[in-house]
Scaffold this active site. Structure first.
Site, PDB file in Angstrom:
ATOM      1  N   GLY A 228     -16.666 -43.632 -57.242  1.00  0.00           N
ATOM      2  CA  GLY A 228     -16.601 -44.730 -56.294  1.00  0.00           C
ATOM      3  C   GLY A 228     -16.797 -46.045 -57.018  1.00  0.00           C
ATOM      4  O   GLY A 228     -17.392 -46.080 -58.102  1.00  0.00           O
TER       5      GLY A 228
ATOM      6  N   CYS B 280     -24.796 -44.822 -61.577  1.00  0.00           N
ATOM      7  CA  CYS B 280     -24.026 -45.984 -61.151  1.00  0.00           C
ATOM      8  C   CYS B 280     -23.311 -46.552 -62.372  1.00  0.00           C
ATOM      9  O   CYS B 280     -23.931 -46.712 -63.430  1.00  0.00           O
ATOM     10  CB  CYS B 280     -24.955 -47.032 -60.544  1.00  0.00           C
ATOM     11  SG  CYS B 280     -24.102 -48.519 -60.013  1.00  0.00           S
ATOM     12  N   LEU B 281     -22.030 -46.852 -62.234  1.00  0.00           N
ATOM     13  CA  LEU B 281     -21.266 -47.384 -63.368  1.00  0.00           C
ATOM     14  C   LEU B 281     -21.857 -48.699 -63.876  1.00  0.00           C
ATOM     15  O   LEU B 281     -21.719 -49.029 -65.046  1.00  0.00           O
ATOM     16  CB  LEU B 281     -19.799 -47.607 -62.971  1.00  0.00           C
ATOM     17  CG  LEU B 281     -18.944 -46.351 -62.742  1.00  0.00           C
ATOM     18  CD1 LEU B 281     -17.548 -46.736 -62.294  1.00  0.00           C
ATOM     19  CD2 LEU B 281     -18.880 -45.492 -63.988  1.00  0.00           C
TER      20      LEU B 281
ATOM     21  N   GLU C  41     -21.723 -47.047 -52.150  1.00  0.00           N
ATOM     22  CA  GLU C  41     -20.820 -48.206 -52.288  1.00  0.00           C
ATOM     23  C   GLU C  41     -21.099 -49.268 -51.224  1.00  0.00           C
ATOM     24  O   GLU C  41     -21.011 -50.463 -51.501  1.00  0.00           O
ATOM     25  CB  GLU C  41     -19.355 -47.754 -52.230  1.00  0.00           C
ATOM     26  CG  GLU C  41     -18.946 -46.727 -53.294  1.00  0.00           C
ATOM     27  CD  GLU C  41     -19.349 -47.103 -54.718  1.00  0.00           C
ATOM     28  OE1 GLU C  41     -19.426 -48.302 -55.022  1.00  0.00           O
ATOM     29  OE2 GLU C  41     -19.604 -46.170 -55.515  1.00  0.00           O
TER      30      GLU C  41
ATOM     31  N   HIS D  24     -23.791 -51.356 -52.380  1.00  0.00           N
ATOM     32  CA  HIS D  24     -23.317 -52.378 -53.326  1.00  0.00           C
ATOM     33  C   HIS D  24     -22.859 -53.637 -52.584  1.00  0.00           C
ATOM     34  O   HIS D  24     -23.121 -54.757 -53.013  1.00  0.00           O
ATOM     35  CB  HIS D  24     -22.136 -51.850 -54.146  1.00  0.00           C
ATOM     36  CG  HIS D  24     -22.530 -51.160 -55.411  1.00  0.00           C
ATOM     37  ND1 HIS D  24     -23.270 -51.769 -56.402  1.00  0.00           N
ATOM     38  CD2 HIS D  24     -22.273 -49.909 -55.861  1.00  0.00           C
ATOM     39  CE1 HIS D  24     -23.447 -50.906 -57.401  1.00  0.00           C
ATOM     40  NE2 HIS D  24     -22.859 -49.774 -57.101  1.00  0.00           N
TER      41      HIS D  24
HETATM   42 ZN    ZN Z   1     -22.967 -48.063 -58.159  1.00  0.00          ZN
END
Ligand code: ZN
Length: 158
Positions: free
Chosen positions: A43, A85-86, A128, A131
């Site tokens: 995501g 988390c990226l 997401e 975020h």
């Molecule tokens: Zn994230």
């Protein structure tokens, strides 16, 4: 598009609502999907590539979903599971989230869509949507661990 990492402040902003779905949003969503696949994520929210708009892409392995202005309107049950988390590659955090959700959003045609999701899909959508509100997985840590993390005293497992 470049992934934005902590402590970039764009990750802490509440994302702007999309008032009208245009070609530009479609282009951004396509680019976001490319970045997500490239980084091996499931995501991605627009703020993670520095774009202040309520745009999200999700793919847990059974197809790409593009969500514009997503809002969770119902939550059911609770489940604790580790998340990454990226934008915070060094963090792995146990996060308690709803097992089942109902989410409303606009699709690329600007049509209102309502879906129910459970398990991993529900978890990723909740991550997401967080975020878009400027909320990150480290916010689910207890205050001490959070402090340690922000001081970069811990490395891998929190
Ligand atoms: Zn994230």
């Amino acid at each position: 598009m470049e992934i934005q990492y902590l402590p970039n402040t764009c990750l802490r902003k509440k994302a702007a609502k999309v008032l009208k779905v245009s070609e530009e949003e479609k282009r951004i969503l396509d680019e976001m999907a490319k970045v997500m696949y490239l980084k091996g994520g499931v995501g991605l929210a627009a703020c993670q590539v520095g774009i202040d708009r309520q745009l999200v892409v999700v793919d847990i392995g059974d197809g790409l979903i593009k969500l514009i202005n997503p809002a969770i309107v119902k939550k059911e049950g609770l489940e604790n599971q580790e998340e990454g988390c990226l934008s915070i590659p060094e963090a792995a955090v146990n996060v308690k989230r709803a097992k089942k959700i109902i989410v409303e959003y606009l699709n690329e045609q600007g049509e209102p869509i309502k879906i129910s999701a459970q398990g991993l899909l529900a978890r990723v959508i909740q991550h997401e949507v967080d975020h878009l509100l400027g909320k990150l997985i480290i916010d689910y840590l207890n205050p001490l661990k959070r402090l340690l993390f922000s001081n970069r005293l811990t490395i891998r497992k929190l």
